[in-house]
Scaffold this motif. Structure first.
Motif, mmCIF file in Angstrom:
data_model
loop_
_atom_site.group_PDB
_atom_site.id
_atom_site.type_symbol
_atom_site.label_atom_id
_atom_site.label_comp_id
_atom_site.label_asym_id
_atom_site.label_seq_id
_atom_site.Cartn_x
_atom_site.Cartn_y
_atom_site.Cartn_z
ATOM 1 N N ILE A 1 0.836 -1.200 0.000
ATOM 2 C CA ILE A 1 0.000 0.000 0.000
ATOM 3 C C ILE A 1 0.873 1.253 0.000
ATOM 4 O O ILE A 1 0.592 2.223 -0.701
ATOM 5 C CB ILE A 1 -0.966 -0.014 1.207
ATOM 6 N N GLY A 2 1.957 1.232 0.785
ATOM 7 C CA GLY A 2 2.872 2.371 0.830
ATOM 8 C C GLY A 2 3.517 2.660 -0.502
ATOM 9 O O GLY A 2 3.610 3.809 -0.925
ATOM 10 N N VAL A 3 3.943 1.615 -1.192
ATOM 11 C CA VAL A 3 4.574 1.798 -2.506
ATOM 12 C C VAL A 3 3.566 2.352 -3.509
ATOM 13 O O VAL A 3 3.889 3.263 -4.283
ATOM 14 C CB VAL A 3 5.180 0.465 -3.001
ATOM 15 N N VAL A 4 2.350 1.830 -3.480
ATOM 16 C CA VAL A 4 1.321 2.310 -4.405
ATOM 17 C C VAL A 4 1.025 3.783 -4.150
ATOM 18 O O VAL A 4 0.934 4.589 -5.087
ATOM 19 C CB VAL A 4 0.039 1.447 -4.289
ATOM 20 N N LEU A 5 0.885 4.174 -2.886
ATOM 21 C CA LEU A 5 0.612 5.567 -2.569
ATOM 22 C C LEU A 5 1.783 6.470 -2.947
ATOM 23 O O LEU A 5 1.580 7.601 -3.405
ATOM 24 C CB LEU A 5 0.286 5.728 -1.086
ATOM 25 N N LEU A 6 2.999 5.985 -2.761
ATOM 26 C CA LEU A 6 4.167 6.772 -3.177
ATOM 27 C C LEU A 6 4.171 7.014 -4.681
ATOM 28 O O LEU A 6 4.427 8.129 -5.143
ATOM 29 C CB LEU A 6 5.459 6.055 -2.769
ATOM 30 N N VAL A 7 3.894 5.976 -5.441
ATOM 31 C CA VAL A 7 3.902 6.106 -6.906
ATOM 32 C C VAL A 7 2.781 7.034 -7.371
ATOM 33 O O VAL A 7 3.005 7.925 -8.196
ATOM 34 C CB VAL A 7 3.789 4.713 -7.571
ATOM 35 N N ILE A 8 1.584 6.855 -6.841
ATOM 36 C CA ILE A 8 0.469 7.709 -7.244
ATOM 37 C C ILE A 8 0.728 9.154 -6.844
ATOM 38 O O ILE A 8 0.480 10.084 -7.618
ATOM 39 C CB ILE A 8 -0.856 7.191 -6.643
ATOM 40 N N GLY A 9 1.243 9.368 -5.650
ATOM 41 C CA GLY A 9 1.569 10.722 -5.205
ATOM 42 C C GLY A 9 2.631 11.370 -6.061
ATOM 43 O O GLY A 9 2.550 12.560 -6.384
ATOM 44 N N ALA A 10 3.643 10.587 -6.454
ATOM 45 C CA ALA A 10 4.696 11.130 -7.303
ATOM 46 C C ALA A 10 4.160 11.504 -8.682
ATOM 47 O O ALA A 10 4.524 12.546 -9.243
ATOM 48 C CB ALA A 10 5.838 10.120 -7.431
ATOM 49 N N VAL A 11 3.277 10.685 -9.227
ATOM 50 C CA VAL A 11 2.679 10.982 -10.539
ATOM 51 C C VAL A 11 1.838 12.245 -10.466
ATOM 52 O O VAL A 11 1.940 13.130 -11.329
ATOM 53 C CB VAL A 11 1.850 9.782 -11.047
ATOM 54 N N PHE A 12 1.008 12.367 -9.410
ATOM 55 C CA PHE A 12 0.206 13.578 -9.249
ATOM 56 C C PHE A 12 1.081 14.805 -9.063
ATOM 57 O O PHE A 12 0.793 15.880 -9.579
ATOM 58 C CB PHE A 12 -0.746 13.439 -8.067
ATOM 59 N N TRP A 13 2.160 14.656 -8.313
ATOM 60 C CA TRP A 13 3.078 15.782 -8.077
ATOM 61 C C TRP A 13 3.734 16.221 -9.387
ATOM 62 O O TRP A 13 3.803 17.414 -9.696
ATOM 63 C CB TRP A 13 4.123 15.372 -7.056
ATOM 64 N N LEU A 14 4.190 15.257 -10.183
ATOM 65 C CA LEU A 14 4.817 15.601 -11.465
ATOM 66 C C LEU A 14 3.819 16.236 -12.427
ATOM 67 O O LEU A 14 4.135 17.226 -13.093
ATOM 68 C CB LEU A 14 5.443 14.356 -12.099
ATOM 69 N N LEU A 15 2.623 15.674 -12.516
ATOM 70 C CA LEU A 15 1.617 16.253 -13.410
ATOM 71 C C LEU A 15 1.214 17.649 -12.957
ATOM 72 O O LEU A 15 1.013 18.545 -13.774
ATOM 73 C CB LEU A 15 0.392 15.350 -13.487
ATOM 74 N N GLY A 16 1.092 17.844 -11.664
ATOM 75 C CA GLY A 16 0.736 19.157 -11.146
ATOM 76 C C GLY A 16 1.838 20.182 -11.332
ATOM 77 O O GLY A 16 1.577 21.362 -11.556
ATOM 78 N N ARG B 1 -8.849 20.010 -11.940
ATOM 79 C CA ARG B 1 -8.301 21.082 -11.097
ATOM 80 C C ARG B 1 -6.828 21.255 -11.405
ATOM 81 O O ARG B 1 -6.110 20.302 -11.605
ATOM 82 C CB ARG B 1 -8.457 20.710 -9.625
ATOM 83 N N LYS B 2 -6.392 22.512 -11.436
ATOM 84 C CA LYS B 2 -4.982 22.777 -11.690
ATOM 85 C C LYS B 2 -4.127 22.617 -10.457
ATOM 86 O O LYS B 2 -2.989 22.199 -10.534
ATOM 87 C CB LYS B 2 -4.798 24.184 -12.254
ATOM 88 N N VAL C 1 3.932 20.415 -13.805
ATOM 89 C CA VAL C 1 4.054 20.851 -15.193
ATOM 90 C C VAL C 1 2.809 21.607 -15.653
ATOM 91 O O VAL C 1 2.718 21.992 -16.811
ATOM 92 C CB VAL C 1 4.338 19.674 -16.154
ATOM 93 N N GLY C 2 1.851 21.799 -14.727
ATOM 94 C CA GLY C 2 0.674 22.592 -15.048
ATOM 95 C C GLY C 2 -0.470 21.809 -15.645
ATOM 96 O O GLY C 2 -1.442 22.388 -16.103
#
Length: 51
Positions: A23-38, A47-48, A40-41
């Protein structure tokens, strides 16, 4: 989400609970993807920015 994933990952490793590690690894990956997408705008879910 990244912080929660890191906490669950560490707890899973310390306590020997494999499902917490997954669960921790999945949340880390999803959080990192959201952080990268956010960063770059790119809007996520219509939501931006997420506060």
């Amino acid at each position: 989400m990244i912080v929660l994933g890191a906490i669950l990952l560490v707890l899973g490793l310390l306590l020997g609970m494999q499902f917490l590690v997954y669960i921790g690894v999945v949340l880390l990956v999803i959080g990192a993807v959201f952080w990268l997408l956010g960063s770059v705008g790119r809007p996520i879910g219509g939501r931006k920015v997420w506060y």
